[in-house]
Motif scaffolding. Structure first.
Motif, mmCIF file in Angstrom:
data_model
loop_
_atom_site.group_PDB
_atom_site.id
_atom_site.type_symbol
_atom_site.label_atom_id
_atom_site.label_comp_id
_atom_site.label_asym_id
_atom_site.label_seq_id
_atom_site.Cartn_x
_atom_site.Cartn_y
_atom_site.Cartn_z
ATOM 1 N N GLU A 1 0.856 -1.181 0.000
ATOM 2 C CA GLU A 1 0.000 0.000 0.000
ATOM 3 C C GLU A 1 0.891 1.229 0.000
ATOM 4 O O GLU A 1 1.921 1.254 0.658
ATOM 5 N N LEU A 2 0.488 2.229 -0.722
ATOM 6 C CA LEU A 2 1.208 3.488 -0.731
ATOM 7 C C LEU A 2 0.319 4.507 -0.036
ATOM 8 O O LEU A 2 -0.597 5.065 -0.619
ATOM 9 N N HIS A 3 0.545 4.658 1.286
ATOM 10 C CA HIS A 3 -0.229 5.602 2.094
ATOM 11 C C HIS A 3 0.382 6.977 1.858
ATOM 12 O O HIS A 3 1.539 7.211 2.190
ATOM 13 N N THR A 4 -0.379 7.878 1.251
ATOM 14 C CA THR A 4 0.211 9.143 0.813
ATOM 15 C C THR A 4 -0.403 10.385 1.438
ATOM 16 O O THR A 4 0.101 11.482 1.217
ATOM 17 N N TYR A 5 -1.489 10.244 2.187
ATOM 18 C CA TYR A 5 -2.102 11.429 2.783
ATOM 19 C C TYR A 5 -2.979 11.009 3.948
ATOM 20 O O TYR A 5 -3.560 9.930 3.926
ATOM 21 N N GLU A 6 -3.048 11.849 4.949
ATOM 22 C CA GLU A 6 -3.946 11.556 6.072
ATOM 23 C C GLU A 6 -4.477 12.836 6.699
ATOM 24 O O GLU A 6 -3.831 13.892 6.628
ATOM 25 N N HIS A 7 -5.679 12.722 7.242
ATOM 26 C CA HIS A 7 -6.291 13.783 8.038
ATOM 27 C C HIS A 7 -6.474 13.234 9.442
ATOM 28 O O HIS A 7 -6.791 12.059 9.615
ATOM 29 N N ILE A 8 -6.297 14.089 10.437
ATOM 30 C CA ILE A 8 -6.608 13.710 11.811
ATOM 31 C C ILE A 8 -7.684 14.664 12.304
ATOM 32 O O ILE A 8 -7.505 15.882 12.271
ATOM 33 N N ALA B 1 -4.197 12.474 -2.041
ATOM 34 C CA ALA B 1 -3.485 11.199 -1.956
ATOM 35 C C ALA B 1 -3.002 10.762 -3.339
ATOM 36 O O ALA B 1 -1.872 10.286 -3.487
ATOM 37 N N GLU B 2 -3.845 10.944 -4.361
ATOM 38 C CA GLU B 2 -3.455 10.560 -5.708
ATOM 39 C C GLU B 2 -2.302 11.430 -6.215
ATOM 40 O O GLU B 2 -1.352 10.924 -6.818
ATOM 41 N N ALA B 3 -2.353 12.728 -5.941
ATOM 42 C CA ALA B 3 -1.275 13.631 -6.371
ATOM 43 C C ALA B 3 0.040 13.255 -5.693
ATOM 44 O O ALA B 3 1.097 13.227 -6.341
ATOM 45 N N ASN B 4 -0.007 12.938 -4.401
ATOM 46 C CA ASN B 4 1.211 12.548 -3.690
ATOM 47 C C ASN B 4 1.745 11.216 -4.204
ATOM 48 O O ASN B 4 2.962 11.031 -4.331
ATOM 49 N N ALA B 5 0.855 10.271 -4.499
ATOM 50 C CA ALA B 5 1.288 8.968 -5.024
ATOM 51 C C ALA B 5 1.984 9.155 -6.371
ATOM 52 O O ALA B 5 3.034 8.552 -6.625
ATOM 53 N N ARG B 6 1.406 9.980 -7.232
ATOM 54 C CA ARG B 6 2.031 10.231 -8.532
ATOM 55 C C ARG B 6 3.407 10.877 -8.369
ATOM 56 O O ARG B 6 4.344 10.538 -9.100
ATOM 57 N N LEU B 7 3.534 11.798 -7.421
ATOM 58 C CA LEU B 7 4.819 12.453 -7.184
ATOM 59 C C LEU B 7 5.871 11.437 -6.733
ATOM 60 O O LEU B 7 7.004 11.445 -7.222
ATOM 61 N N ILE B 8 5.491 10.554 -5.823
ATOM 62 C CA ILE B 8 6.439 9.546 -5.328
ATOM 63 C C ILE B 8 6.848 8.605 -6.456
ATOM 64 O O ILE B 8 8.031 8.311 -6.643
ATOM 65 N N VAL B 9 5.881 8.128 -7.235
ATOM 66 C CA VAL B 9 6.193 7.216 -8.342
ATOM 67 C C VAL B 9 7.012 7.946 -9.404
ATOM 68 O O VAL B 9 7.972 7.393 -9.955
ATOM 69 N N ARG B 10 6.679 9.202 -9.684
ATOM 70 C CA ARG B 10 7.447 9.989 -10.664
ATOM 71 C C ARG B 10 8.912 10.121 -10.227
ATOM 72 O O ARG B 10 9.834 9.919 -11.026
ATOM 73 N N ASN B 11 9.132 10.430 -8.951
ATOM 74 C CA ASN B 11 10.504 10.559 -8.448
ATOM 75 C C ASN B 11 11.251 9.228 -8.542
ATOM 76 O O ASN B 11 12.425 9.189 -8.904
ATOM 77 N N PHE B 12 10.571 8.143 -8.203
ATOM 78 C CA PHE B 12 11.188 6.816 -8.282
ATOM 79 C C PHE B 12 11.592 6.493 -9.722
ATOM 80 O O PHE B 12 12.705 6.041 -9.976
#
Length: 196
Positions: free
Chosen positions: A41-48, A161-172
């Motif tokens: 799982e790629l946990h990319t964002y959370e709210h508390i 969450a989707e934007a952060n996931a794309r950023l992480i995959v793009r960097n990888f």
């Protein structure tokens, strides 16, 4: 409500370690897919959220109150969103340009909604006729979780969450040597393969 940005940075560090220390090593798409799948799982964002919960119960016998239990407390609810790579994703290298890769990730989703029992702050409690345990309040907590998840979705947690996931995959993929990375929209349920 707080945003935990350091967790996305921690995932990026993990991806950096997976890619190794060598500069611009070129991976084949099967190897890249295997490394990303290892993340599960790629946990990319959370709210508390901090929410207030009330529980009350009264019982009487022959007009005499035998049970009067009430509690009002605040609790933190953590909503985590990201992409579940076990749902499948597609990586396809452009045959005419080896430095270009196409990626289709699964749609972002809420991965978990958890109540942090350690964060409970009681405002008042009355326990005439027996103690109030956390198990007795599960129905109220379930309602709070459902309401909190809906609010997080309304506030855009899935898009972030989707934007952060794309950023992480793009960097990888950039570290793997790809210069052009194109993302296709997430497939709808029962939709076929990536078109490139």
């Amino acid at each position: 409500m707080r945003t935990i940005a350091f967790q996305a940075a921690a995932l990026l560090i993990v991806l950096l370690l997976l890619a190794g220390c060598a500069p611009a090593v070129r991976f084949d798409t099967v190897s890249i897919q295997e490394q990303l799948t290892d993340l599960l799982e790629l946990h990319t964002y959370e709210h508390i959220y901090r929410d207030v919960v009330y529980f009350g119960e009264e019982k009487s016998f022959l007009g005499v109150r035998t049970v009067d239990r009430r509690v009002l407390f605040a609790i933190d609810i953590r909503v985590r969103a990201g992409i579940d790579l076990q749902r499948g994703f597609i990586i396809a290298q452009d045959k005419s340009n080896p430095e270009r890769i196409y990626v289709q990730l699964p749609a972002a989703e809420v991965l978990s909604v958890d109540a942090d029992e350690k964060s409970i702050h009681e405002y008042f409690i009355r326990e005439q006729g027996g103690r109030i345990g956390l198990l007795e309040m599960t129905e109220q907590l379930a309602e709070v979780k459902t309401r909190t998840e809906a609010d997080a979705i309304e506030r855009g947690i899935l898009g972030k969450a989707e934007a952060n996931a794309r950023l992480i995959v793009r960097n990888f993929l950039s570290m793997a040597g790809f210069r052009e990375i194109d993302f296709a929209p997430a497939p709808a349920p029962n939709e076929g393969e990536l078109q490139g």
